[in-house]
Motif scaffolding. Structure first.
Motif, PDB file in Angstrom:
ATOM      1  N   LYS A  39      38.667  15.999  32.842  1.00 28.66           N
ATOM      2  CA  LYS A  39      38.141  14.679  32.497  1.00 28.66           C
ATOM      3  C   LYS A  39      39.281  13.801  32.013  1.00 28.66           C
ATOM      4  CE  LYS A  39      33.563  16.144  30.906  1.00 28.66           C
ATOM      5  NZ  LYS A  39      32.615  16.112  29.780  1.00 28.66           N
ATOM      6  N   ASP A  40      39.095  12.485  32.185  1.00 31.85           N
ATOM      7  CA  ASP A  40      40.075  11.559  31.627  1.00 31.85           C
ATOM      8  C   ASP A  40      39.780  11.321  30.153  1.00 31.85           C
ATOM      9  OD1 ASP A  40      37.980   9.695  31.520  1.00 31.85           O
ATOM     10  OD2 ASP A  40      38.700   8.547  33.235  1.00 31.85           O
ATOM     11  N   ALA A  41      40.588  10.489  29.504  1.00 32.33           N
ATOM     12  CA  ALA A  41      40.451  10.247  28.062  1.00 32.33           C
ATOM     13  C   ALA A  41      39.118   9.602  27.700  1.00 32.33           C
ATOM     14  CB  ALA A  41      41.611   9.384  27.575  1.00 32.33           C
ATOM     15  N   GLN A  42      38.491   8.907  28.655  1.00 34.18           N
ATOM     16  CA  GLN A  42      37.194   8.274  28.401  1.00 34.18           C
ATOM     17  C   GLN A  42      36.023   9.219  28.668  1.00 34.18           C
ATOM     18  OE1 GLN A  42      39.656   6.648  30.371  1.00 34.18           O
ATOM     19  NE2 GLN A  42      40.327   5.725  28.456  1.00 34.18           N
ATOM     20  N   GLY A  43      36.304  10.429  29.142  1.00 30.65           N
ATOM     21  CA  GLY A  43      35.249  11.406  29.399  1.00 30.65           C
ATOM     22  C   GLY A  43      34.710  11.390  30.807  1.00 30.65           C
ATOM     23  N   ASN A  44      35.321  10.613  31.693  1.00 29.43           N
ATOM     24  CA  ASN A  44      34.897  10.591  33.099  1.00 29.43           C
ATOM     25  C   ASN A  44      35.412  11.832  33.814  1.00 29.43           C
ATOM     26  OD1 ASN A  44      33.812   7.885  32.893  1.00 29.43           O
ATOM     27  ND2 ASN A  44      35.940   7.213  32.808  1.00 29.43           N
ATOM     28  N   VAL A  45      34.539  12.479  34.575  1.00 30.03           N
ATOM     29  CA  VAL A  45      34.944  13.675  35.317  1.00 30.03           C
ATOM     30  C   VAL A  45      35.829  13.257  36.485  1.00 30.03           C
ATOM     31  CG1 VAL A  45      34.153  15.632  36.696  1.00 30.03           C
ATOM     32  CG2 VAL A  45      32.880  14.951  34.650  1.00 30.03           C
ATOM     33  N   LEU A  46      37.058  13.778  36.502  1.00 33.62           N
ATOM     34  CA  LEU A  46      37.985  13.510  37.602  1.00 33.62           C
ATOM     35  C   LEU A  46      37.974  14.637  38.618  1.00 33.62           C
ATOM     36  CD1 LEU A  46      41.031  12.151  35.574  1.00 33.62           C
ATOM     37  CD2 LEU A  46      39.199  10.846  36.681  1.00 33.62           C
ATOM     38  N   ILE A  47      37.852  15.861  38.112  1.00 35.71           N
ATOM     39  CA  ILE A  47      37.818  17.047  38.966  1.00 35.71           C
ATOM     40  C   ILE A  47      36.656  17.905  38.480  1.00 35.71           C
ATOM     41  CG2 ILE A  47      39.077  19.095  39.740  1.00 35.71           C
ATOM     42  CD1 ILE A  47      41.678  17.536  39.057  1.00 35.71           C
ATOM     43  N   ALA A  48      35.685  18.104  39.343  1.00 28.18           N
ATOM     44  CA  ALA A  48      34.488  18.871  38.983  1.00 28.18           C
ATOM     45  C   ALA A  48      34.869  20.307  38.631  1.00 28.18           C
ATOM     46  CB  ALA A  48      33.499  18.866  40.134  1.00 28.18           C
ATOM     47  N   PRO A  49      34.133  20.932  37.727  1.00 31.18           N
ATOM     48  CA  PRO A  49      34.442  22.304  37.327  1.00 31.18           C
ATOM     49  C   PRO A  49      34.275  23.283  38.492  1.00 31.18           C
ATOM     50  CG  PRO A  49      32.743  21.353  35.908  1.00 31.18           C
ATOM     51  CD  PRO A  49      33.010  20.391  37.000  1.00 31.18           C
ATOM     52  N   ARG A  50      35.371  23.919  38.883  1.00 34.09           N
ATOM     53  CA  ARG A  50      35.316  24.910  39.956  1.00 34.09           C
ATOM     54  C   ARG A  50      36.363  26.004  39.809  1.00 34.09           C
ATOM     55  NH1 ARG A  50      36.708  19.999  43.066  1.00 34.09           N
ATOM     56  NH2 ARG A  50      38.937  19.974  43.406  1.00 34.09           N
ATOM     57  N   TYR A  51      37.180  25.916  38.768  1.00 29.37           N
ATOM     58  CA  TYR A  51      38.255  26.885  38.576  1.00 29.37           C
ATOM     59  C   TYR A  51      37.885  27.881  37.487  1.00 29.37           C
ATOM     60  CZ  TYR A  51      40.539  23.045  40.973  1.00 29.37           C
ATOM     61  OH  TYR A  51      40.832  22.049  41.857  1.00 29.37           O
ATOM     62  N   TYR A  52      38.351  29.125  37.636  1.00 28.46           N
ATOM     63  CA  TYR A  52      38.060  30.172  36.660  1.00 28.46           C
ATOM     64  C   TYR A  52      38.845  29.991  35.368  1.00 28.46           C
ATOM     65  CZ  TYR A  52      35.648  32.544  40.421  1.00 28.46           C
ATOM     66  OH  TYR A  52      34.791  32.849  41.434  1.00 28.46           O
ATOM     67  N   LYS A  53      40.066  29.488  35.466  1.00 24.79           N
ATOM     68  CA  LYS A  53      40.909  29.203  34.304  1.00 24.79           C
ATOM     69  C   LYS A  53      41.658  27.914  34.603  1.00 24.79           C
ATOM     70  CE  LYS A  53      41.788  34.068  33.296  1.00 24.79           C
ATOM     71  NZ  LYS A  53      42.812  35.112  33.192  1.00 24.79           N
TER      72      LYS A  53
END
Length: 87
Positions: A39-53
């Motif tokens: 997420k960016d500093a404003q809380g906008n999702v830039l990259i959706a959660p898909r990584y294990y770490k």
């Protein structure tokens, strides 16, 4: 006694002031359903959660992520830019 207490409190304050703090990041990792994204500093999702770490912050436009049993570097769009195994 009061002087010793004052000295001790001054020492604690000095140590606290120089203690490492959490890094400030313009783009920060977050966890959702046991996967990581960014997420960016404003809380906008830039990259959706898909990584294990995921490394907590981007550095020089790159972040280390764990995906498909090895580490990679991604850019701020989530594209893998360094596709070589490393420790």
């Amino acid at each position: 006694m009061l002087s010793s207490l004052s000295s001790a409190l001054s020492l604690v304050a000095a140590v606290a002031a120089t203690a490492p703090t959490e890094p400030t990041c313009e783009i920060r990792a977050f966890e959702e359903r046991r996967r990581y994204g960014y997420k960016d500093a404003q809380g906008n999702v830039l990259i959706a959660p898909r990584y294990y770490k995921a490394h907590p912050c981007f550095s020089e436009g790159l972040a280390a992520i764990w995906h498909k049993d090895r580490w990679f570097y991604i850019d701020t769009s989530g594209e893998i830019v360094i596709d070589r195994p490393f420790l």
